[in-house]
Design a protein around this motif. Sequence first.
Motif, PDB file in Angstrom:
ATOM      1  N   GLU A  51      29.768  -0.077  29.783  1.00 50.22           N
ATOM      2  CA  GLU A  51      30.194   0.242  31.149  1.00 50.22           C
ATOM      3  C   GLU A  51      29.084  -0.001  32.165  1.00 50.22           C
ATOM      4  O   GLU A  51      29.333  -0.292  33.330  1.00 50.22           O
ATOM      5  CB  GLU A  51      30.638   1.711  31.211  1.00 50.22           C
ATOM      6  CG  GLU A  51      31.105   2.175  32.582  1.00 50.22           C
ATOM      7  CD  GLU A  51      31.412   3.667  32.604  1.00 50.22           C
ATOM      8  OE1 GLU A  51      31.642   4.201  33.706  1.00 50.22           O
ATOM      9  OE2 GLU A  51      31.414   4.297  31.517  1.00 50.22           O
ATOM     10  N   GLU A  67      25.313   1.453  27.256  1.00 48.51           N
ATOM     11  CA  GLU A  67      26.770   1.486  27.184  1.00 48.51           C
ATOM     12  C   GLU A  67      27.337   0.290  27.947  1.00 48.51           C
ATOM     13  O   GLU A  67      26.826  -0.075  29.003  1.00 48.51           O
ATOM     14  CB  GLU A  67      27.257   2.795  27.803  1.00 48.51           C
ATOM     15  CG  GLU A  67      28.628   3.217  27.368  1.00 48.51           C
ATOM     16  CD  GLU A  67      28.899   4.664  27.767  1.00 48.51           C
ATOM     17  OE1 GLU A  67      29.125   5.492  26.875  1.00 48.51           O
ATOM     18  OE2 GLU A  67      28.863   4.958  28.976  1.00 48.51           O
ATOM     19  N   THR A  70      25.386  10.084  24.003  1.00 46.84           N
ATOM     20  CA  THR A  70      24.684  10.893  24.998  1.00 46.84           C
ATOM     21  C   THR A  70      23.484  10.126  25.506  1.00 46.84           C
ATOM     22  O   THR A  70      22.990   9.218  24.842  1.00 46.84           O
ATOM     23  CB  THR A  70      24.203  12.230  24.395  1.00 46.84           C
ATOM     24  OG1 THR A  70      23.565  13.011  25.413  1.00 46.84           O
ATOM     25  CG2 THR A  70      23.205  11.994  23.276  1.00 46.84           C
ATOM     26  N   LYS A  71      23.032  10.482  26.673  1.00 46.60           N
ATOM     27  CA  LYS A  71      21.784   9.913  27.163  1.00 46.60           C
ATOM     28  C   LYS A  71      20.649  10.551  26.366  1.00 46.60           C
ATOM     29  O   LYS A  71      20.643  11.765  26.146  1.00 46.60           O
ATOM     30  CB  LYS A  71      21.614  10.196  28.654  1.00 46.60           C
ATOM     31  CG  LYS A  71      20.404   9.511  29.286  1.00 46.60           C
ATOM     32  CD  LYS A  71      20.359   9.763  30.780  1.00 46.60           C
ATOM     33  CE  LYS A  71      19.151   9.106  31.428  1.00 46.60           C
ATOM     34  NZ  LYS A  71      19.184   7.644  31.308  1.00 46.60           N
ATOM     35  N   LYS A  81      26.846   6.303  33.277  1.00 44.06           N
ATOM     36  CA  LYS A  81      26.787   7.102  34.497  1.00 44.06           C
ATOM     37  C   LYS A  81      25.577   8.026  34.476  1.00 44.06           C
ATOM     38  O   LYS A  81      25.691   9.223  34.174  1.00 44.06           O
ATOM     39  CB  LYS A  81      28.067   7.937  34.662  1.00 44.06           C
ATOM     40  CG  LYS A  81      29.322   7.086  34.843  1.00 44.06           C
ATOM     41  CD  LYS A  81      30.550   7.948  34.982  1.00 44.06           C
ATOM     42  CE  LYS A  81      31.813   7.096  35.162  1.00 44.06           C
ATOM     43  NZ  LYS A  81      33.027   7.921  35.276  1.00 44.06           N
ATOM     44  N   THR A  92      23.649   5.862  29.098  1.00 46.59           N
ATOM     45  CA  THR A  92      25.086   5.930  29.360  1.00 46.59           C
ATOM     46  C   THR A  92      25.428   5.162  30.624  1.00 46.59           C
ATOM     47  O   THR A  92      24.552   4.765  31.396  1.00 46.59           O
ATOM     48  CB  THR A  92      25.529   7.393  29.512  1.00 46.59           C
ATOM     49  OG1 THR A  92      24.851   7.970  30.633  1.00 46.59           O
ATOM     50  CG2 THR A  92      25.209   8.196  28.264  1.00 46.59           C
ATOM     51  N   ARG A 124      30.436   2.624  23.309  1.00 48.57           N
ATOM     52  CA  ARG A 124      30.222   3.970  23.831  1.00 48.57           C
ATOM     53  C   ARG A 124      28.893   4.490  23.290  1.00 48.57           C
ATOM     54  O   ARG A 124      28.546   4.265  22.131  1.00 48.57           O
ATOM     55  CB  ARG A 124      31.337   4.924  23.389  1.00 48.57           C
ATOM     56  CG  ARG A 124      32.722   4.541  23.878  1.00 48.57           C
ATOM     57  CD  ARG A 124      32.862   4.660  25.380  1.00 48.57           C
ATOM     58  NE  ARG A 124      32.631   6.012  25.867  1.00 48.57           N
ATOM     59  CZ  ARG A 124      32.572   6.328  27.152  1.00 48.57           C
ATOM     60  NH1 ARG A 124      32.704   5.374  28.073  1.00 48.57           N
ATOM     61  NH2 ARG A 124      32.386   7.571  27.528  1.00 48.57           N
ATOM     62  N   VAL A 125      28.152   5.185  24.136  1.00 48.27           N
ATOM     63  CA  VAL A 125      26.913   5.843  23.726  1.00 48.27           C
ATOM     64  C   VAL A 125      27.180   7.345  23.747  1.00 48.27           C
ATOM     65  O   VAL A 125      27.681   7.868  24.754  1.00 48.27           O
ATOM     66  CB  VAL A 125      25.750   5.476  24.683  1.00 48.27           C
ATOM     67  CG1 VAL A 125      24.538   6.343  24.401  1.00 48.27           C
ATOM     68  CG2 VAL A 125      25.397   4.006  24.532  1.00 48.27           C
TER      69      VAL A 125
END
Length: 330
Positions: free
Chosen positions: A170, A168, A199-200, A141, A139, A196-197
């Motif tokens: 981002e 992701e 979830t990690k 973040k 992800t 978009r992913v």
Amino acid sequence: MLNAIGLDEAQESAYRTLVGLGAADVPELAHRLTLPEEEAVRALRRLERQGLAAQSSARPGRWVAAPPAVALGALLSRQRHELEQAEITAARLAKEYRAEAAEPAVHDLVEVVTGASAVAHRFRQLQLGAAHEVCALVTGKPVAVTGTENRAEEEASSRGVRYRVVIERELLDGQTGLSELVEALDRDEEVRIAERVPTKLVVTDGTMAMVPLTGHGTEPAALVVHASGLLEALTGLFESVWQQSLPLRLTADERTVTTEGDGDDRAPDSTDLRILSLLLAGLTDASVAKQLDLGLRTVQRRVKRLMELVGVATRLQLGWQAYERGWVSR
């Protein structure tokens, strides 16, 4: 390189120096190693205990190196024997564990790890324990483990473990996002980009997975999942995201791209190819300029030049031509 047989840097340097000189007294050795004489003596005593050095019987005060083929050969043989015994013990314990866990309880199929340090440590263990493949969703973040902290990835890759990673979009906007991505590609990892992913996630060898358990604002925690229906679901989630993501390559294959000196100074250079790859990944001109530390007009000028080079009027056509000419991968 000799730390595997128990020598630290000072001891290895002392042995190498003695091998090169044949013999040396303590002051001379300390001078060559730029160490205090007390530390040089400690290194020599350690080498003596290992059978790698001895005091000269002909000239008191001088030290001589033991022949490497004999001395190191003996240490390596002992190390191999100890490793073989450890493998036998590990195999015996694994057999006992399998017998005990023939019908595992439900609570044995999952493991809760709490705390940033514990999560990072377990994440590292999973990768270092992988034998064939690591699949990961990343992800934008990360909470407990950042890319720069994840050096287990380098160690596993060096052992031939295959990496398939979806990141992701981002993540490319971060300070180190692009540099980490280039390092991964240089290790022959397969990387794809998703808008978009969900979830990690990390799955190792299809036998174990790890996912975050708590959201932002709470203490980091993760769930380690062993062989079960839940593991199959997580593996399926990764494969689904992988199939829908866009492959990315930021370096050129020099065999397929004409470079300066081949007679065509209008051919795309490495910067052009990175611009193309990032644009195809969905980044804007401004984001590409930021990631590559270029001016916005420089990016736009280079794109326009590439369009003129292949004779197209739109960027969509440019993307197709870039693939057809082997400048970027599908």
